[in-house]
Design a protein around this motif. Structure first.
Motif, PDB file in Angstrom:
ATOM      1  N   LEU A 207       0.864  -1.313   0.031  1.00  0.00           N
ATOM      2  CA  LEU A 207       0.073  -0.015  -0.022  1.00  0.00           C
ATOM      3  C   LEU A 207       0.880   1.329   0.052  1.00  0.00           C
ATOM      4  CD1 LEU A 207      -2.472  -1.142   2.745  1.00  0.00           C
ATOM      5  CD2 LEU A 207      -2.863  -1.220   0.357  1.00  0.00           C
ATOM      6  N   LYS A 208       2.145   1.288  -0.156  1.00  0.00           N
ATOM      7  CA  LYS A 208       3.122   2.150  -0.051  1.00  0.00           C
ATOM      8  C   LYS A 208       2.876   3.360  -0.698  1.00  0.00           C
ATOM      9  CE  LYS A 208       7.582   1.541  -1.233  1.00  0.00           C
ATOM     10  NZ  LYS A 208       7.625   0.913  -2.239  1.00  0.00           N
ATOM     11  N   ASP A 209       2.287   3.216  -1.976  1.00  0.00           N
ATOM     12  CA  ASP A 209       1.949   4.330  -2.886  1.00  0.00           C
ATOM     13  C   ASP A 209       0.613   4.711  -2.694  1.00  0.00           C
ATOM     14  OD1 ASP A 209       4.598   4.458  -3.788  1.00  0.00           O
ATOM     15  OD2 ASP A 209       4.297   2.768  -4.986  1.00  0.00           O
ATOM     16  N   ARG A 210      -0.299   3.976  -2.055  1.00  0.00           N
ATOM     17  CA  ARG A 210      -1.551   4.611  -1.903  1.00  0.00           C
ATOM     18  C   ARG A 210      -1.776   5.888  -1.048  1.00  0.00           C
ATOM     19  NH1 ARG A 210      -5.138   0.318  -1.891  1.00  0.00           N
ATOM     20  NH2 ARG A 210      -3.886  -1.139  -3.210  1.00  0.00           N
ATOM     21  N   ARG A 211      -2.726   6.482  -1.520  1.00  0.00           N
ATOM     22  CA  ARG A 211      -3.152   7.945  -0.671  1.00  0.00           C
ATOM     23  C   ARG A 211      -4.159   7.551   0.427  1.00  0.00           C
ATOM     24  NH1 ARG A 211      -2.109  12.386  -3.355  1.00  0.00           N
ATOM     25  NH2 ARG A 211      -2.144  12.332  -5.736  1.00  0.00           N
ATOM     26  N   ILE A 212      -3.838   8.069   1.635  1.00  0.00           N
ATOM     27  CA  ILE A 212      -4.664   7.702   2.679  1.00  0.00           C
ATOM     28  C   ILE A 212      -6.218   7.744   2.336  1.00  0.00           C
ATOM     29  CG2 ILE A 212      -5.341   8.616   5.091  1.00  0.00           C
ATOM     30  CD1 ILE A 212      -2.496   7.829   4.624  1.00  0.00           C
ATOM     31  N   GLY A 213      -6.575   8.670   1.651  1.00  0.00           N
ATOM     32  CA  GLY A 213      -7.876   8.680   1.067  1.00  0.00           C
ATOM     33  C   GLY A 213      -8.505   7.516   0.726  1.00  0.00           C
ATOM     34  N   GLU A 214      -7.646   6.697  -0.116  1.00  0.00           N
ATOM     35  CA  GLU A 214      -8.226   5.587  -0.782  1.00  0.00           C
ATOM     36  C   GLU A 214      -8.128   4.434  -0.177  1.00  0.00           C
ATOM     37  OE1 GLU A 214      -5.878   7.320  -4.824  1.00  0.00           O
ATOM     38  OE2 GLU A 214      -5.270   5.583  -4.008  1.00  0.00           O
ATOM     39  N   LEU A 215      -7.754   4.333   1.281  1.00  0.00           N
ATOM     40  CA  LEU A 215      -7.569   3.015   1.854  1.00  0.00           C
ATOM     41  C   LEU A 215      -8.639   2.774   2.550  1.00  0.00           C
ATOM     42  CD1 LEU A 215      -4.402   3.759   4.281  1.00  0.00           C
ATOM     43  CD2 LEU A 215      -4.534   2.704   1.882  1.00  0.00           C
ATOM     44  N   SER A 216      -8.725   1.306   2.641  1.00  0.00           N
ATOM     45  CA  SER A 216     -10.184   0.946   3.243  1.00  0.00           C
ATOM     46  C   SER A 216     -10.089   1.054   4.864  1.00  0.00           C
ATOM     47  CB  SER A 216     -10.296  -0.753   2.938  1.00  0.00           C
ATOM     48  OG  SER A 216      -9.173  -1.238   3.618  1.00  0.00           O
ATOM     49  N   GLY A 217     -10.848   0.792   5.749  1.00  0.00           N
ATOM     50  CA  GLY A 217     -11.039   0.891   7.089  1.00  0.00           C
ATOM     51  C   GLY A 217      -9.878   0.005   7.653  1.00  0.00           C
ATOM     52  N   GLY A 218      -9.825  -1.217   7.455  1.00  0.00           N
ATOM     53  CA  GLY A 218      -8.848  -2.039   7.913  1.00  0.00           C
ATOM     54  C   GLY A 218      -7.391  -1.792   7.568  1.00  0.00           C
ATOM     55  N   GLU A 219      -7.329  -0.917   6.239  1.00  0.00           N
ATOM     56  CA  GLU A 219      -5.849  -0.743   5.870  1.00  0.00           C
ATOM     57  C   GLU A 219      -5.511   0.581   6.569  1.00  0.00           C
ATOM     58  OE1 GLU A 219      -6.086  -2.349   1.337  1.00  0.00           O
ATOM     59  OE2 GLU A 219      -6.752  -0.300   1.545  1.00  0.00           O
TER      60      GLU A 219
END
Ligand code: ADP
Ligand code: ADP
Ligand code: SF4
Length: 603
Positions: A207-219
């Protein structure tokens, strides 16, 4: 006796009542020029003068909004007041004592002061010893803890010799305020050079390059835990670190906390309502009891097993204090329910397969059926095909092979993440009415079983925006269960609920489904709760995002066995309370249970 009178400002609405509390108060009526209760100068709420009030409780009964609570507490408790938020506001007695050498777990009802305790111990809130109008300086605060282990801790905290880091309770809040990408943010927070390792341990490297806004609740939850672990501080606090995580991830978080923090030198405090996990993370336990929203008293520190058992049984021996009339009992269902009601199944399917062409995700489903009144538990990680499965059952998605023999027409869903956004109406009552008007009729069974048992009758006029996470959760469950449907899908109904609320929710789900003769599927990762709610379980396994497999619906023992075997852990039964406890890897019982293939609570 000391009087503690609390007026809930959310409920107190002098413009909408007839000021019953003020008119009926015997002190106001009989004594000249003396008032026990009157309106605040701005007229927005009532004020009770605790030194004048005689504690008769008449106003408590008269208030149409149940805004007033009055309790009488023993005098000697007063020397232990740690904090009061204001006049007629919540009052906290004692604090959990952070200890080096082991993790301190904290259990208690919502609204009993767990977060307040964490705020104080982490230095976010300076305790006022109850003197909200004339707050003391640190010197005096420290002196008041003379002779206790807390004194040293607070002195060092006041002198800024203790640095702290907190994993906040509501992950949704982090989504709103944090901007940036997972990797960058963790690198920035990393004071120990372990960001990479921690990301590996928590399985969030991808998930390194994922934006915070795109994460699921668990992530997001795992990211927040990681962001605390990489800090080089003296005291670590985790406020409910398991919501939105499946069983494997809960265990990962528990292990990461114990592995990446040097417990011999650091303080660690964890609040968590999944008792199997709290038991696994902690060495000691502090129980907070009292009356939610009114006052909270923190117990002495107990060993983890004894502390959790005392909490469940409702009696604290060191304090000689009964904290609840009844024990909390999760009757662990062992035998499979035999259903020979002669009814047709609500839903029935053959072996099914489905591949999404675009993402390549493959799902293999074993055959199964569910009968009216049955609750089917679903366990498995996110991204493993649970939603896809439900879409197939409701014929919203065509399988590549196999067929749905009896399909469900209408599905009512309680989504995993609850926020004010998911509710169409502004108030609690508005949303309940929309789901089923009977929920607002005190003579109806739906009102009795749902609205009242979940305590929503107290907050009917409240605005959705003003509800706490736990209150939103209870409303979301009630709305989902009240809505007419054939299949009720409840995704993690326990998030943000305390142990007692979890039990009420479990009972409500069972009763509504039995009464409506419909079926519920409940995705739930608190195994103690899942064991209580469900008649049977389906276990999803495989590789999230790539391939999912389901088992047939099977009895709990068999299903949990399969799950735990895959996780490589074994669970025994606590002889005193019957609750599940995770065995230490490599311990005698762990080896014995593994060698006999009995991973979940053998008899
Ligand atoms: P828990 O974490 O156990 O759910 P909290 O510590 O968050 O409980 O809250 C305990 C009580 O204190 C609740 O009734 C809450 O409404 C009240 N409270 C929390 N913050 C404030 C505040 N800033 N002002 C007044 N009351 C507050
Ligand atoms: P769960 O409910 O267990 O989280 P889902 O059934 O939503 O799982 O998703 C399983 C996998 O299928 C995920 O990797 C998801 O990205 C993928 N997926 C879901 N819907 C679609 C779709 N319409 N097209 C392609 N892939 C999808
Ligand atoms: Fe008045 Fe106190 Fe009685 Fe309430 S409890 S009616 S404030 S005397």
């Amino acid at each position: 006796m000391v009087r503690v009178a609390v007026i809930d400002r959310e409920y107190c609405k002098p413009s909408k009542c007839n000021l019953e509390c003020i008119r009926f108060c015997p002190v106001n009526r009989t004594r000249r020029n003396v008032k026990a209760i009157e309106l605040s100068p701005d007229g927005k709420h009532a004020v009770i003068y605790e030194d004048v009030c005689i504690g008769c409780g008449i106003c408590v009964k008269k208030c149409p909004f149940n805004a007033i609570s009055i309790v009488n507490l023993p005098d000697e408790l007063e020397k232990n007041v740690v904090h009061r938020y204001g006049e007629n506001a919540f009052k906290l007695y004692n604090l959990p004592i952070p200890k080096t050498g082991g993790v301190v777990g904290v259990i208690g009802r919502n609204g009993s002061g767990k977060t307040t305790s964490i705020k104080i111990l982490s230095g976010l809130l300076k305790p006022n010893l109850g003197r909200y109008d004339n707050p003391p300086e640190w010197d005096e605060i420290i002196r008041s803890f003379r002779g206790t282990e807390l004194q040293t801790y607070l002195r060092r905290l006041a002198n800024k010799e203790i640095r702290t880091a907190v994993k906040i309770q509501y992950v949704e809040y982090a989504r709103r305020v944090l901007k940036g990408r997972v990797g960058e943010l963790l690198e920035k927070a990393d004071e120990r050079g372990i960001a990479g390792e921690v990301m590996d341990k928590l399985a969030i490297k991808h998930l390194k390059d994922r934006r915070i806004g795109e994460l699921s609740g668990g992530e997001l939850q795992k990211f927040l835990v990681a962001a605390v672990l990489v800090k080089d501080v003296d005291a670590y606090f985790f406020d409910e670190p398991c919501s939105y995580l499946d069983v494997r991830e809960r265990l990962r978080v528990a292990e990461a906390i114990r592995e990446y923090i040097d417990l011999s030198r650091k303080y660690v405090v964890v609040v968590e309502h999944d008792l199997m996990i709290l038991d696994y993370i902690s060495d000691h336990v502090a129980v907070i009891y009292g009356e939610p929203g009114v006052y909270g008293i923190v117990s002495k520190i107990y060993g983890v097993r004894a502390g959790i058992n005392h909490y469940l049984e409702g009696y604290l021996p060191a304090e000689n204090m009964r904290i609840r009339r009844e024990p909390v009992k999760f009757h662990i269902r062992v035998a499979e329910k035999t259903e020979t009601t002669g009814e047709y199944p609500v839903v029935k399917w053959t072996q099914l397969t489905k591949t999404y062409k675009t993402s390549g995700f493959k799902l293999y489903i074993e055959e199964g059926e569910v009968y009216p009144g049955e609750v089917l538990g679903i366990i498995g990680p996110n991204g493993i095909g649970k939603t896809t499965f439900i879409k197939i059952l409701s014929r919203n998605l065509k399988p590549d092979s196999g067929e749905v023999l009896v399909s469900v027409e209408k599905i009512s869903l309680k989504p995993q993440e609850v926020s004010p956004k998911i509710f169409p109406e502004e108030t609690v009552a508005g949303n309940l009415r929309k789901a089923d008007p009977l929920t607002l009729n005190p003579a109806s069974w739906l009102y009795m079983e749902l609205t009242r048992k979940l305590g929503l009758n107290r907050m009917l006029e409240r605005n959705i925006e003003d509800l706490s996470g736990g209150e939103l959760q209870k409303l979301a469950i009630a709305v989902a269960l009240a809505t007419p449907a054939d299949l009720y899908l409840l995704d993690e109904p326990s998030a943000y609920l305390d142990v007692e609320e979890r039990l009420s929710v479990a009972k409500v789900i069972r009763r509504i489904i039995e009464e409506k003769r419909k079926t519920a599927m409940v995705v739930e990762h608190d195994l103690m709760l899942q064991n209580y709610i469900s008649d049977k379980v389906i276990v999803f396994h495989g590789k999230p995002g790539v391939e999912g497999h389901t088992t047939q619906p099977m009895n709990i023992q068999e299903g949990f066995n399969k799950l735990l075997k895959e996780l490589g852990i074994t669970v025994r039964r606590d002889p005193q309370t019957g609750r599940p406890r995770v065995n230490k890897p490599g311990s005698y019982l762990d080896r014995l249970q593994k060698s006999t293939g009995k991973y979940y609570m053998p008899e």
